[in-house]
Enzyme design. Sequence first.
Site, PDB file in Angstrom:
ATOM      1  N   GLU A 179      11.654 -10.946  20.749  1.00  0.00           N
ATOM      2  CA  GLU A 179      12.107  -9.598  20.366  1.00  0.00           C
ATOM      3  C   GLU A 179      12.277  -8.676  21.568  1.00  0.00           C
ATOM      4  OE1 GLU A 179       9.434  -8.132  17.308  1.00  0.00           O
ATOM      5  OE2 GLU A 179      10.567  -9.189  15.778  1.00  0.00           O
ATOM      6  N   GLU A 372      11.966 -15.778  12.181  1.00  0.00           N
ATOM      7  CA  GLU A 372      10.952 -14.947  11.532  1.00  0.00           C
ATOM      8  C   GLU A 372      11.581 -14.259  10.339  1.00  0.00           C
ATOM      9  OE1 GLU A 372       8.700 -12.062  13.789  1.00  0.00           O
ATOM     10  OE2 GLU A 372       8.664 -13.348  15.555  1.00  0.00           O
TER      11      GLU A 372
HETATM   12  C1  BGP Z   1       7.580  -9.316  14.847  1.00  0.00           C
HETATM   13  C2  BGP Z   1       6.787 -10.102  15.832  1.00  0.00           C
HETATM   14  C3  BGP Z   1       5.659 -10.882  15.308  1.00  0.00           C
HETATM   15  C4  BGP Z   1       5.104 -10.381  14.014  1.00  0.00           C
HETATM   16  C5  BGP Z   1       6.072  -9.839  13.032  1.00  0.00           C
HETATM   17  C6  BGP Z   1       5.475  -9.097  11.872  1.00  0.00           C
HETATM   18  O1  BGP Z   1       7.820  -8.065  15.396  1.00  0.00           O
HETATM   19  O2  BGP Z   1       7.595 -10.965  16.590  1.00  0.00           O
HETATM   20  O3  BGP Z   1       4.761 -11.141  16.335  1.00  0.00           O
HETATM   21  O4  BGP Z   1       3.816 -10.122  13.925  1.00  0.00           O
HETATM   22  O5  BGP Z   1       6.996  -8.991  13.644  1.00  0.00           O
HETATM   23  O6  BGP Z   1       4.986  -7.868  12.295  1.00  0.00           O
HETATM   24  P1  BGP Z   1       3.552  -7.342  11.953  1.00  0.00           P
HETATM   25  O7  BGP Z   1       2.609  -8.410  12.378  1.00  0.00           O
HETATM   26  O8  BGP Z   1       3.377  -6.092  12.704  1.00  0.00           O
HETATM   27  O9  BGP Z   1       3.544  -7.152  10.483  1.00  0.00           O
END
Ligand code: BGP
Length: 475
Positions: A179, A372
Amino acid sequence: MSFPKEFLWGGAVAAHQLEGGWQDGGKGLSVADVMTVAEGDNDATKQRKITESVLPDHYYPNHEAIDFYHHYKEDIALLAKMGFKAFRTSIAWTRIFPNGDDEQPNEEGLKFYDDLFDEMLKYNMEPVVTLCHFELPLNLVKKYGGFRNRKVVDMFVKFAVTCFKRYENKVKYWITFNEINNQADVNFEFTAFTNSGVLYKEGENRYQTLYQVTHHEFLASAKAVIEGHKINPDFQIGCMLAVNPIYPETCNPMNQIAQVKELDTRLFFYGDVHCRGHYPAYILKLWEKEGIEVKMEDGDLEILDKGKVDYISFSYYQSLVTKWDETAKKPVRTKNSYVKASDWGWQIDPVGLRYTLNILSERYELPLFIVENGIGLHEPMTTEEIQDDSRIAYFAEHIAQVKKAVEDDGVALMGYLTWGPIDIVSAGTGEMEKRYGFIYVDKDNKGNGNLTRRPKKSFYWYKKVIASNGEDLAN
Ligand code: BGP
């Protein structure tokens, strides 16, 4: 059949969010080791505190996380039970180079990932590996200012090359920076720290810093792509973008301009440099107008051109809406009345995923990889099987849109990985109780719990989805 036979179904995590073992096997401190759990009652805005070092009387959720470091065999076996064809994780930089600037890599750290990848390969599970996922060595922050400093570029490349060589025959799919674009909003200090090891100084021009830092990261990524392909021409090395499609609020022409401006500076700038290998005209103009001077050396632009990525991976959670503010003369965000939001205020929009696949595919004509997608839910502890029907509905609706993008729109898609197939520490808030998993882990926000793993209802549902290659989405 809409999905190709070799389609990579599976899930994704990041080392610091599940491994724990923060001091095991010679691991050094990373930025994730000095972040607490976010406090506050507004789920949408609460933020984690960053401390200068590991302080007594503070709880650091990543120190133990779900102790995957000691449970990985059991966890990989569970993922294999769901039929995972791929599993994305990251290599903690601090396991390999504990301080980031060490001469020699740490053998114990290298060995851990050898064992982990062997375990996945045993089940024919393809490793997808992120090199830098929010876990820079803390020493690089303190001594060098993180990616502000050009020296860190070569430290990253050394780390990447060490991993490429060591895992040459085990890992084919690589991702350089997770990201990279989520630091684009400079009002948000947290992402500057997690992405790039940058702590903003009082009064500094944050945009100047952002663009210098990203130039260094683009260079580091491009150099890694070049070196990786020399080591193994079959490597597939991708970039990783956080994609929040941004819709114009109405058909007011100025709202279209707001959308263009937002997408250019928050998303396309990063994709353009990674995929097209040069700085786009809109950003050069913005730098000129804002007086931003990015220091570059001779040969940098050639490196960017030569180190273009093989594919685009991205995360997708939500879409956003923008409109033109005539008084402020800039785009401002507004709510989307057509979609609902999660408990954390993330707007749920399955069609936005199809839209995303289309805009990326048309702009770059490269293979795409969803690495993701998922939803964080509050799921109180229970001894019964968790009936996570809302998670099942979320995934079914998103996968149905992915299918349309492949079947009807001609998008070339490598795979679909859900975020956090097992409950892990949230990156944004540090909470354990923002749960994404198909597998429940007995642990709460304060660290209580015995770490037992238990499949939720969605575990069996996703298994069926994978077994039917995405054809059977029924609950
Ligand atoms: C993205 C990241 C992850 C992750 C996900 C969910 O930004 O690449 O590492 O955790 O989002 O976000 P969060 O854990 O804050 O809910």
